[in-house]
Design an enzyme around this catalytic site. Sequence first.
Site, PDB file in Angstrom:
ATOM      1  N   ASP A  24       0.837  -1.206   0.000  1.00  0.00           N
ATOM      2  CA  ASP A  24       0.000   0.000   0.000  1.00  0.00           C
ATOM      3  C   ASP A  24       0.869   1.252   0.000  1.00  0.00           C
ATOM      4  OD1 ASP A  24      -2.228   1.891   0.887  1.00  0.00           O
ATOM      5  OD2 ASP A  24      -3.278  -0.009   0.752  1.00  0.00           O
ATOM      6  N   HIS A  41      -3.659   5.037   4.438  1.00  0.00           N
ATOM      7  CA  HIS A  41      -4.380   3.838   3.990  1.00  0.00           C
ATOM      8  C   HIS A  41      -3.710   2.557   4.494  1.00  0.00           C
ATOM      9  CE1 HIS A  41      -6.269   1.413   0.593  1.00  0.00           C
ATOM     10  NE2 HIS A  41      -7.278   2.163   0.996  1.00  0.00           N
ATOM     11  N   SER A  53     -11.594  -1.396   1.581  1.00  0.00           N
ATOM     12  CA  SER A  53     -10.156  -1.482   1.873  1.00  0.00           C
ATOM     13  C   SER A  53      -9.907  -2.286   3.142  1.00  0.00           C
ATOM     14  CB  SER A  53      -9.541  -0.091   1.961  1.00  0.00           C
ATOM     15  OG  SER A  53      -9.570   0.403   3.257  1.00  0.00           O
TER      16      SER A  53
END
EC number: 3.4.21.94
Lengths: 529, 85
Positions: free
Chosen positions: A58, A99, A275
């Site tokens: 990520d 994230h 996610s």
Amino acid sequence: GYREISNFDVNMSDPLFTKQWYLINTGQADGTPGLDLNVAEAWTMGFTGKGVTIAIMDDGIDYLHPDLASNYNAEASFDFSSNDPFPYPRYTDDWFNSHGTRCAGEVSAVSNNNICGVGVAYNSKVAGIRMLDQPFMTDIIEASSISHMPQVIDIYSASWGPTDDGKTVDGPRELTLQAMADGVNKGRGGKGSIYVWASGDGGSYDDCNCDGYASSMWTISINSAINDGRTALYDESCSSTLASTFSNGRKRNPEAGVATTDLYGNCTLRHSGTSAAAPEAAGVFALALEANPNLTWRDLQHLTVLTSKRNKLHDEVHQWRRNGVGLEFNHLFGYGVLDAGGMVKLAREWKTVPERFHCVAGSVQETQKIQSGNKLVLSITTDACQGKDNFVRYLEHVQAVITINASRRGDLNVNMTSPMGTKSILLSRRPRDDDAKVGFDKWPFMTTHTWGEDPRGTWLLEVGFQGEAPQSGVLKEWTLMLHGTQSAPYIDQVVRDYQSKLAMSKKEELEEELDEAVERSLKSLLSKN
Amino acid sequence: EEVIFTEHFLVQLHEGTNEDAHQLAREHGFGSARKLPFGEGLFHFYPGEIPKSRRKRSLQQHRRLAKDHRVKNVFPQEGFGRQKR
């Protein structure tokens, strides 16, 4: 699937633990009690992810975060965006670089340290692979990331992909495919790297079969459900999704999101969306790998199919159906929501499934016209390579490689029906996709819905248009590829729960084996006479 | 779609260690090179500074690399979009 929470003795001191409804759902944030990943049962059995490393591919990880630092695997981490061994999140143009840190917390946040909450596999190690933060992606950065230290990293978790705008059709390029093939064949000492993929957030306008990462046989594609069992707004239709996690709260409740770690040592209650689906699932798989480190990449897929539960998952559009061997599936949720307790129980005594074979069942190469209001129906009758070395009797994945062009790609609908009568939606309508040039060029649509079925017989492909304006198109190729085992995969497994999907599948296998043995004997007797 | 050219190259060497690849990459103006864990003699040649997308292919760099006797194959890398979910 309802269990008494009090049956499990789980005491966590972390301040956000009670907010983590997806771990233990007691009805927090207007949710339905019992709708969780059933991790408490796995933890109570002693499985917390020890000895397992999960890499988050990520935008990096805040590895200095006090809730992550002691579980951080620095040796297995790398920054492919900046070419150094320190995948700490950097400034990005959109200011959204938390994230990966959020995903890391869902997998490996430390337990009982009075910081944030706990990870699904709170004693696992988490590695950071920073690879999303250059102005563009390249095949070589993806391939490098996905093949980084495959003997150290057990599970790779990805919550990204081609744009989910309902009009993109894209997937891994050549080098990344090569890296994934190498990973499943050679990673983890030959047992295969585990790739977990968030199945997409394009909603009803999109179809995750148009995302070549999620629809790959080598990835376990995970969808998202909300805390009362309904579908998330962004859920995509998808026949390649294997299972779901609880990873989003729909109601306007600030605590209905996923509680996890956030950048700069912070915590958040607001991580939600697809996610969170991949890291939550990666955490569950880490528990299973601790329970049985010998599990192969295919074993984990079988365990997922057998232990995922319908629970109270509800989809107003796509009904739950049973496939030809009785396994219940849904077009958004796959085989249901992951059940960590069920998975580790089965994993402990699991015997590796038999060798996998690949059969090209047939191919239609003649050009076929498609018109609005006039559905094209094609068939392939196959013996599934019976009598040859690559005979496939018990299906795992089925691919339909299709070349098709249309005046409006987004209006195309493609359904495939197996000889045992299981219908998979390979492509649903994508109203925003107005492509009229590219179409699908040898695109490998995939379904997991025929898992365990006997592929011999006639397969049907239905292609049509759905939409207001009349459209036309041309199908140039449909090649049917079968992947699975020759021998019954569950016949040697130990059954403890006679109500389980394993028990049902094993009974089915035994009956079929018996029927076939009788048939063979009769044929032999008749030929002698 | 508009093609995005990058300063990343997949380079296959006839033979060579990581050190040789690093040396070669520096000679050709790259930041360094990293061996891929799969494939034979495959290296990622990457730029030294923050990568930029380009409108034009870096033909000169490509040609020079391809002509080098230590290099078997060169594949320039196109850029494309990937989104966080």
